[in-house]
Design a protein around this motif. Structure first.
Motif, PDB file in Angstrom:
ATOM      1  N   LYS A   1      36.751  39.649  40.620  1.00  0.00           N
ATOM      2  CA  LYS A   1      36.410  38.141  40.307  1.00  0.00           C
ATOM      3  C   LYS A   1      36.507  36.973  41.316  1.00  0.00           C
ATOM      4  CE  LYS A   1      39.521  38.813  36.233  1.00  0.00           C
ATOM      5  NZ  LYS A   1      38.276  39.012  35.337  1.00  0.00           N
ATOM      6  N   HIS A   2      37.137  37.297  42.484  1.00  0.00           N
ATOM      7  CA  HIS A   2      37.070  36.309  43.461  1.00  0.00           C
ATOM      8  C   HIS A   2      35.429  36.391  44.103  1.00  0.00           C
ATOM      9  CE1 HIS A   2      38.733  33.975  46.667  1.00  0.00           C
ATOM     10  NE2 HIS A   2      37.777  34.513  47.490  1.00  0.00           N
TER      11      HIS A   2
ATOM     12  N   ILE B   1      33.155  34.417  42.083  1.00  0.00           N
ATOM     13  CA  ILE B   1      33.492  32.679  41.757  1.00  0.00           C
ATOM     14  C   ILE B   1      32.929  32.363  43.082  1.00  0.00           C
ATOM     15  CG2 ILE B   1      34.848  30.752  41.269  1.00  0.00           C
ATOM     16  CD1 ILE B   1      36.879  32.797  40.214  1.00  0.00           C
ATOM     17  N   SER B   2      33.348  33.046  44.425  1.00  0.00           N
ATOM     18  CA  SER B   2      33.191  32.522  46.042  1.00  0.00           C
ATOM     19  C   SER B   2      31.473  32.854  46.133  1.00  0.00           C
ATOM     20  CB  SER B   2      34.270  33.132  46.773  1.00  0.00           C
ATOM     21  OG  SER B   2      33.895  34.497  46.867  1.00  0.00           O
ATOM     22  N   GLU B   3      31.074  33.926  45.376  1.00  0.00           N
ATOM     23  CA  GLU B   3      29.751  34.374  45.919  1.00  0.00           C
ATOM     24  C   GLU B   3      29.611  35.354  46.689  1.00  0.00           C
ATOM     25  OE1 GLU B   3      27.646  30.748  45.851  1.00  0.00           O
ATOM     26  OE2 GLU B   3      26.897  31.240  43.896  1.00  0.00           O
TER      27      GLU B   3
ATOM     28  N   THR C   1      40.433  29.592  44.361  1.00  0.00           N
ATOM     29  CA  THR C   1      39.603  30.554  43.754  1.00  0.00           C
ATOM     30  C   THR C   1      40.507  31.857  43.773  1.00  0.00           C
ATOM     31  OG1 THR C   1      37.741  29.509  44.696  1.00  0.00           O
ATOM     32  CG2 THR C   1      37.688  31.932  44.354  1.00  0.00           C
TER      33      THR C   1
ATOM     34  N   SER D   1      41.707  33.501  40.132  1.00  0.00           N
ATOM     35  CA  SER D   1      41.314  35.364  40.068  1.00  0.00           C
ATOM     36  C   SER D   1      42.508  35.909  39.910  1.00  0.00           C
ATOM     37  CB  SER D   1      40.600  35.579  41.353  1.00  0.00           C
ATOM     38  OG  SER D   1      39.531  34.784  41.846  1.00  0.00           O
TER      39      SER D   1
ATOM     40  N   ARG E   1      32.764  24.005  39.210  1.00  0.00           N
ATOM     41  CA  ARG E   1      32.415  25.396  39.198  1.00  0.00           C
ATOM     42  C   ARG E   1      33.628  26.405  38.737  1.00  0.00           C
ATOM     43  NH1 ARG E   1      29.052  29.080  41.107  1.00  0.00           N
ATOM     44  NH2 ARG E   1      30.096  30.883  42.393  1.00  0.00           N
ATOM     45  N   ARG E   2      34.647  25.920  39.366  1.00  0.00           N
ATOM     46  CA  ARG E   2      35.927  26.886  38.926  1.00  0.00           C
ATOM     47  C   ARG E   2      36.621  26.556  37.697  1.00  0.00           C
ATOM     48  NH1 ARG E   2      36.718  25.266  44.265  1.00  0.00           N
ATOM     49  NH2 ARG E   2      36.472  26.721  45.730  1.00  0.00           N
TER      50      ARG E   2
ATOM     51  N   ASN F   1      34.594  25.579  34.881  1.00  0.00           N
ATOM     52  CA  ASN F   1      33.762  26.314  33.963  1.00  0.00           C
ATOM     53  C   ASN F   1      34.081  27.820  34.043  1.00  0.00           C
ATOM     54  OD1 ASN F   1      32.022  24.675  32.817  1.00  0.00           O
ATOM     55  ND2 ASN F   1      30.882  24.195  34.761  1.00  0.00           N
ATOM     56  N   TYR F   2      34.203  28.541  35.356  1.00  0.00           N
ATOM     57  CA  TYR F   2      34.452  29.729  35.450  1.00  0.00           C
ATOM     58  C   TYR F   2      35.724  30.071  34.283  1.00  0.00           C
ATOM     59  CZ  TYR F   2      35.330  34.811  36.917  1.00  0.00           C
ATOM     60  OH  TYR F   2      35.743  35.814  37.090  1.00  0.00           O
TER      61      TYR F   2
ATOM     62  N   SER G   1      35.670  32.433  31.033  1.00  0.00           N
ATOM     63  CA  SER G   1      36.036  33.724  31.129  1.00  0.00           C
ATOM     64  C   SER G   1      37.209  34.071  30.282  1.00  0.00           C
ATOM     65  CB  SER G   1      36.297  34.097  32.510  1.00  0.00           C
ATOM     66  OG  SER G   1      37.186  33.324  32.976  1.00  0.00           O
TER      67      SER G   1
END
Ligand SMILES: Nc1ncnc2c1ncn2[C@@H]1O[C@H](COP(=O)(O)OP(=O)(O)O)[C@@H](O)[C@H]1O
Ligand SMILES: [Mg+2]
Length: 359
Positions: A206-207, A210-212, A280, A284, A315-316, A318-319, A323
């Motif tokens: 997950k991390h 989110i962090s790419e 993040t 996660s 962004r976070r 939304n994630y 999820s």
């Protein structure tokens, strides 16, 4: 599992509240200090019989009142279960499942929750005790017997501390305590490490997402993994650090002193990660906790999100919202609805709290 109804009587600032949860998502809106967290806390309380905010249960009784009551109707395995909890100023408590008196252990088994609050966002920067509490609480949702082990360990540890406070220390008795602490302590560390391995695996994915690109890993104080190895390790530490324990007059070795180190790309995240990276990571971890509880117990825990959305960037946020599994009942507190997209607000029950009352 799902909570269908919640009733609070003289719980914190809520004199008499009744809530229904007809949709999977519920939004509790209100200005500061109106009772939003109190409501989430009461649901959490059903699952842990403890408050995340105080260790004194009588703090939960509305000021000047003789007792508080939490009642709930829960749907589990297609069956309705009624829960009733009462706590009086004389520290008497009564727990009932379907109107029949129950033990705390059975009572706690009914509801599972994952609470994610702004305080959790400080998990990395907080004290080791905060990280141990998070870990212990997550494990006890999966292995109910874990709580008993913790209390057994604590009991012996307190006896040992008392012994170490004496002018002349009975070393033969100390050896007996140390032997018992190494054995019960090893059981605790074993389950902690097992859980951490699982959560590390899921949270790392997950991390990364989110962090790419970042790699998340973690370390636990005790380097051993198997019960016997851990117990031997503790025994060795107890011998090597005996002088220190004598000097400080308290137990310095064991799971009550351990810590978890979180790392991003191999660096200690507490020291080197930005606030965003830390968030993040916590996000996660929380989502992974939810997944593990679901997997191990077969039940979807109730996700309680206390004010955290406002603390996360788009962004976070939304994630997080995307999820959440459709089967997971989610109860969210927020100062207003502005944060939420129209799409999200479509099948949500919204309550407004004002001065401990529902408008
Ligand atoms: N035992 C209690 N009796 C009465 N009021 C309480 C009690 N404990 C806390 N409160 C009140 O509850 C309010 C805080 O509620 P909380 O749920 O934390 O607010 P928020 O809506 O900001 O999440 C405060 O006004 C506090 O004084
Ligand atoms: Mg609050």
């Amino acid at each position: 599992m799902k909570i269908k109804r919640l009733g609070l009587k003289n719980y914190r600032n809520c004199a008499d509240i009744k809530l229904e949860f007809p949709t999977k998502k519920t939004l509790i809106i209100g200005k500061n200090a109106q009772g939003k967290t109190n409501i989430l806390e009461s649901i959490y309380f059903l699952s842990d019989l403890k408050s995340p905010r105080t260790s004194v249960i009588s703090d939960l009784i509305k000021f000047k009142e003789p007792q508080f009551e939490i009642s709930a109707e829960v749907l589990k395995n297609d069956t309705d279960i009624e829960l009733d909890y009462t706590y009086t100023a004389e520290k008497k408590r009564e727990l009932k499942i379907n109107k029949v008196k129950s033990t705390p252990k059975d009572f706690k088994l009914v509801v599972k929750t994952v609470l994610f609050s702004t305080k959790d966002l400080m998990l990395l920067r907080g004290a080791p005790e905060d990280r141990r509490n998070w870990l212990d609480r997550a494990i006890s949702q999966i292995y109910p017997a874990y709580d008993e082990r913790l209390s057994k360990y604590d009991k012996i540890r307190i006896q040992k501390n008392n012994l170490l406070k004496n002018e002349i220390i009975d070393e033969a008795l100390l050896d007996i305590y140390n032997e018992q602490l190494a054995i019960t302590g090893a059981n605790i560390i074993y389950l902690r490490k097992k859980f951490l391995k699982e959560i590390e695996k899921i949270a790392a994915q997950k991390h990364k997402l989110i962090s790419e690109l970042e790699e998340f890993t973690l370390n636990y104080t005790c380097p051993k993994d198997e019960v016997e190895e851990i117990s031997d390790y503790l025994k060795q530490e107890l011998i090597e650090r005996r002088k220190e324990e004598f000097g400080r007059r308290q137990a310095c070795v064991g799971p009550h002193r351990d810590d978890i180190e979180f790392m991003i790309n191999g660096l200690d995240a507490t020291k080197f990660a930005s606030q965003g990276q830390q968030r993040t990571l916590v996000l996660s971890l929380k989502l992974s906790e939810l997944e593990i509880i679901k997997e191990k117990t077969g039940f979807y825990p109730i996700l309680l999100l206390d004010d955290v959305l406002a603390e996360l960037d788009d962004r976070r946020q939304n994630y997080l919202l995307k999820s959440i599994d459709d089967n997971t009942q989610t109860i969210i507190t927020s100062v207003d609805t502005l944060l939420f997209e129209q799409e999200f607000l479509k099948d949500v029950t919204i309550y407004k709290v004002d001065g401990g009352k529902i408008e």
